[in-house]
Design a protein around this motif. Structure first.
Motif, PDB file in Angstrom:
ATOM      1  N   ASP A 101      15.206  40.723  21.410  1.00  0.00           N
ATOM      2  CA  ASP A 101      14.451  40.964  20.169  1.00  0.00           C
ATOM      3  C   ASP A 101      12.990  40.518  20.252  1.00  0.00           C
ATOM      4  O   ASP A 101      12.157  41.005  19.492  1.00  0.00           O
ATOM      5  CB  ASP A 101      15.138  40.249  18.995  1.00  0.00           C
ATOM      6  CG  ASP A 101      16.510  40.836  18.690  1.00  0.00           C
ATOM      7  OD1 ASP A 101      16.750  41.996  19.099  1.00  0.00           O
ATOM      8  OD2 ASP A 101      17.334  40.146  18.061  1.00  0.00           O
ATOM      9  N   SER A 151      11.034  40.719  23.030  1.00  0.00           N
ATOM     10  CA  SER A 151      10.592  41.191  24.354  1.00  0.00           C
ATOM     11  C   SER A 151       9.079  41.334  24.449  1.00  0.00           C
ATOM     12  O   SER A 151       8.523  41.333  25.550  1.00  0.00           O
ATOM     13  CB  SER A 151      11.264  42.517  24.695  1.00  0.00           C
ATOM     14  OG  SER A 151      10.940  43.514  23.740  1.00  0.00           O
ATOM     15  N   PHE A 179       9.054  47.231  29.562  1.00  0.00           N
ATOM     16  CA  PHE A 179      10.463  47.543  29.754  1.00  0.00           C
ATOM     17  C   PHE A 179      10.649  49.026  30.060  1.00  0.00           C
ATOM     18  O   PHE A 179       9.888  49.883  29.604  1.00  0.00           O
ATOM     19  CB  PHE A 179      11.272  47.146  28.516  1.00  0.00           C
ATOM     20  CG  PHE A 179      11.545  45.672  28.422  1.00  0.00           C
ATOM     21  CD1 PHE A 179      12.827  45.170  28.588  1.00  0.00           C
ATOM     22  CD2 PHE A 179      10.519  44.767  28.184  1.00  0.00           C
ATOM     23  CE1 PHE A 179      13.084  43.811  28.514  1.00  0.00           C
ATOM     24  CE2 PHE A 179      10.755  43.408  28.104  1.00  0.00           C
ATOM     25  CZ  PHE A 179      12.046  42.927  28.281  1.00  0.00           C
ATOM     26  N   SER A 180      11.689  49.319  30.814  1.00  0.00           N
ATOM     27  CA  SER A 180      11.991  50.700  31.195  1.00  0.00           C
ATOM     28  C   SER A 180      12.614  51.454  30.016  1.00  0.00           C
ATOM     29  O   SER A 180      12.976  50.835  29.003  1.00  0.00           O
ATOM     30  CB  SER A 180      12.980  50.703  32.364  1.00  0.00           C
ATOM     31  OG  SER A 180      14.265  50.306  31.898  1.00  0.00           O
ATOM     32  N   GLN A 238      15.477  52.374  29.855  1.00  0.00           N
ATOM     33  CA  GLN A 238      16.814  51.784  29.696  1.00  0.00           C
ATOM     34  C   GLN A 238      16.757  50.386  29.075  1.00  0.00           C
ATOM     35  O   GLN A 238      17.769  49.689  28.980  1.00  0.00           O
ATOM     36  CB  GLN A 238      17.518  51.698  31.064  1.00  0.00           C
ATOM     37  CG  GLN A 238      17.936  53.040  31.642  1.00  0.00           C
ATOM     38  CD  GLN A 238      16.742  53.819  32.197  1.00  0.00           C
ATOM     39  OE1 GLN A 238      15.821  53.242  32.792  1.00  0.00           O
ATOM     40  NE2 GLN A 238      16.741  55.139  31.983  1.00  0.00           N
ATOM     41  N   ASN A 239      15.559  50.000  28.650  1.00  0.00           N
ATOM     42  CA  ASN A 239      15.338  48.711  27.974  1.00  0.00           C
ATOM     43  C   ASN A 239      15.664  47.522  28.879  1.00  0.00           C
ATOM     44  O   ASN A 239      16.227  46.522  28.450  1.00  0.00           O
ATOM     45  CB  ASN A 239      16.139  48.640  26.675  1.00  0.00           C
ATOM     46  CG  ASN A 239      15.498  47.689  25.665  1.00  0.00           C
ATOM     47  OD1 ASN A 239      14.320  47.359  25.784  1.00  0.00           O
ATOM     48  ND2 ASN A 239      16.260  47.245  24.691  1.00  0.00           N
ATOM     49  N   ASN A 240      15.310  47.652  30.159  1.00  0.00           N
ATOM     50  CA  ASN A 240      15.462  46.535  31.080  1.00  0.00           C
ATOM     51  C   ASN A 240      14.255  46.488  32.013  1.00  0.00           C
ATOM     52  O   ASN A 240      13.362  47.341  31.941  1.00  0.00           O
ATOM     53  CB  ASN A 240      16.776  46.630  31.863  1.00  0.00           C
ATOM     54  CG  ASN A 240      16.879  47.902  32.691  1.00  0.00           C
ATOM     55  OD1 ASN A 240      15.871  48.510  33.047  1.00  0.00           O
ATOM     56  ND2 ASN A 240      18.109  48.312  33.010  1.00  0.00           N
ATOM     57  N   PRO A 259      21.022  47.178  29.463  1.00  0.00           N
ATOM     58  CA  PRO A 259      19.871  46.848  28.614  1.00  0.00           C
ATOM     59  C   PRO A 259      19.726  45.333  28.472  1.00  0.00           C
ATOM     60  O   PRO A 259      20.684  44.582  28.638  1.00  0.00           O
ATOM     61  CB  PRO A 259      20.223  47.503  27.269  1.00  0.00           C
ATOM     62  CG  PRO A 259      21.291  48.502  27.574  1.00  0.00           C
ATOM     63  CD  PRO A 259      22.041  47.955  28.752  1.00  0.00           C
ATOM     64  N   HIS A 260      18.493  44.899  28.130  1.00  0.00           N
ATOM     65  CA  HIS A 260      18.203  43.477  27.916  1.00  0.00           C
ATOM     66  C   HIS A 260      18.531  42.649  29.163  1.00  0.00           C
ATOM     67  O   HIS A 260      19.128  41.575  29.081  1.00  0.00           O
ATOM     68  CB  HIS A 260      18.955  42.936  26.701  1.00  0.00           C
ATOM     69  CG  HIS A 260      18.779  43.754  25.462  1.00  0.00           C
ATOM     70  ND1 HIS A 260      17.535  44.048  24.936  1.00  0.00           N
ATOM     71  CD2 HIS A 260      19.685  44.369  24.662  1.00  0.00           C
ATOM     72  CE1 HIS A 260      17.687  44.797  23.864  1.00  0.00           C
ATOM     73  NE2 HIS A 260      18.974  45.018  23.675  1.00  0.00           N
TER      74      HIS A 260
END
Length: 461
Positions: A337, A339, A346-347, A349-351, A367-368
């Protein structure tokens, strides 16, 4: 120079063992694969506060922290690293470096804060009120597991949170009462003079003292000199200043005291001048200023000083890395939350997977998650809601969930790591199962071990 900044970086905090060690002092603990102190340094840089003294407990720790800062912030910040004895406390640390403090106002920041609150706003509020001290308060963090996760190791069974009890004036600009630590167990006792002066007070228990203070240097020096037993800014210095703000024992702003046999006409003129200055500076004088003037605007007979607060908005993030649970929470937040604090992009894919990292066949990073530079993962691995550091070697069929793995860690085939913290240079041999554990730097966990809720570490020599 307007403000001088002091960053209190601590040393090898006992309540963070086994995460900290002689090799890894608290300031260099990784949050999102970068030292926690970097978050404060970049926040100061954004506020154009670039003249810093970083105070570290212990000579060895100071050398390590100074070496990292000089490499990471060359030509960006002017940083002087000062070593102080261990366990001197925050007030003791400032007392030890008092000869380095020369500016009118001092901004004191804890080196373990991860926040997006603009520090310049705290400094501005301090100057606006001509305060002796301004403390930053923020919403108390909700510490513990995420919806799908669990808390870490020893901290899993948490006691009810004990926060500050804080009394604010009706404008929510001035601090009129504060209880911390053991004081929370006692009845609330407030001086009658403060209650009469302020009229009414709002009691809050949902605010956290962020360990970020602006001080008037001359007064800070005087308080520390006159009270050589004071060790903590939060538990000693701040409550002392709050208690005596309407009966100040220090002479502020060089304001002369009215002589008992002085010229009455001159005193009246001085009083009218002071009253006109107060009204010119503020449409609503503070209770300190009205109290100082005495009844019916008579000649000033009392010395006062202002203890102000800056309350961060609820949408702001502000957490201190002062426990093992907080370490885990903050690492989770900066890849989740919060980030925006990580400093990374972040990509889709949220990583974050470093371009140099290598993934085996059918390995998934959800993710994360964060996978650091040069790390390698074998086949059929799964990583969920975790941070993996730099140059790690991870075998096949490994599961990592809700965990932090630091740098240069070797993990054998078939290992399962859940809700755990693995420090740098650890070796997990094949088929190790860890749940709710912390593993100290350089430790070797033998093949087939199953550990739950344990702290594993080498004995310090």
């Amino acid at each position: 120079m307007d403000f001088q900044v002091v960053v209190l970086a601590g040393g090898t905090s006992k309540n963070l063992v086994p995460l900290v060690s002689k090799e890894v002092p608290k300031a260099l603990l990784p949050v999102g694969n970068r030292p926690v102190i970097s978050y404060v340094l970049e926040l100061l840089e954004l506020s154009n506060l670039k003249d810093l003294i970083v105070v570290v407990e212990g000579q060895d720790a100071a050398v390590r922290v100074g070496s990292w800062i000089s490499g990471a912030y060359v030509d960006r910040l002017h940083v002087e690293v000062a070593a102080v004895p261990e366990d001197v406390g925050t007030a003791g640390a400032l007392r030890a470096i008092a000869h380095h403090l020369t500016a009118k106002d001092i901004l004191v920041v804890s080196g373990d804060i991860v926040s997006d609150v603009p520090l310049g706003a705290v400094a501005a509020a301090h100057r606006r009120h001509d305060a002796v001290v301004t403390a930053m308060l923020c919403s108390a963090p909700v510490s513990g597991p995420s919806e799908s996760g669990s808390s870490v190791g020893k901290d899993k069974a948490k006691k009810p949170g004990r926060y500050n009890i804080i009394g604010l004036d009706p404008t929510k600009q001035f601090l009129v009462y504060i209880a911390t630590g053991a004081e929370l167990e006692k009845d609330i006792r407030i001086q009658k003079s403060i209650l009469r002066a302020v009229g009414q007070m709002e009691i809050r228990s949902d605010l956290m003292d962020a360990h970020l203070y602006a001080f008037k240097r001359s007064i800070l020096h005087e308080v520390l000199d006159q009270n050589d037993t004071f060790q903590s800014l939060k538990q000693d210095v701040l409550p002392y200043l709050v208690r005596c703000q309407l009966s100040s024992e220090v002479l502020l702003n060089g304001a002369p005291q009215t002589e008992e046999n002085g010229n009455e006409k001159a005193s009246s003129q001085n009083n009218q001048l002071m009253l006109s200055q107060i009204l010119a500076n503020s449409s609503t004088p503070s209770f300190h200023e009205l109290y100082a003037l005495g009844p019916n605007g008579s000649t000033p007979v009392r010395r006062t000083h202002k203890c102000c607060v800056y309350i961060a908005g609820k949408s702001k993030y502000c957490v201190r890395l002062n426990s093992i649970q907080a370490f885990s929470d903050i690492n989770r937040d900066v890849i989740g939350d919060a980030s925006h604090l990580s400093g990374y992009s972040f990509s889709p894919q949220n990583n974050i997977i470093h371009p140099s990292a290598e993934l085996g066949s059918k390995t998934t990073v959800g993710p994360h998650c964060m996978l650091g530079e040069g790390s390698q993962m074998g086949d059929k691995c799964s990583v969920k809601r975790s941070v993996i550091g730099r140059h790690c070697r991870i075998g096949s069929n490994v599961k990592v969930v809700n965990s932090v793995v630091m740098n240069h860690v070797t993990i054998g085939d078939g290992c399962s790591i859940q809700n755990s913290i693995i420090c740098s240079n650890v070796q997990l041999q094949d088929r190790v199962v860890l749940k709710d554990c912390q593993v100290g730097a350089g430790f070797v966990v033998t093949a087939g071990s199953e550990c739950k809720g344990e702290a594993l570490a080498k004995k310090e020599k």
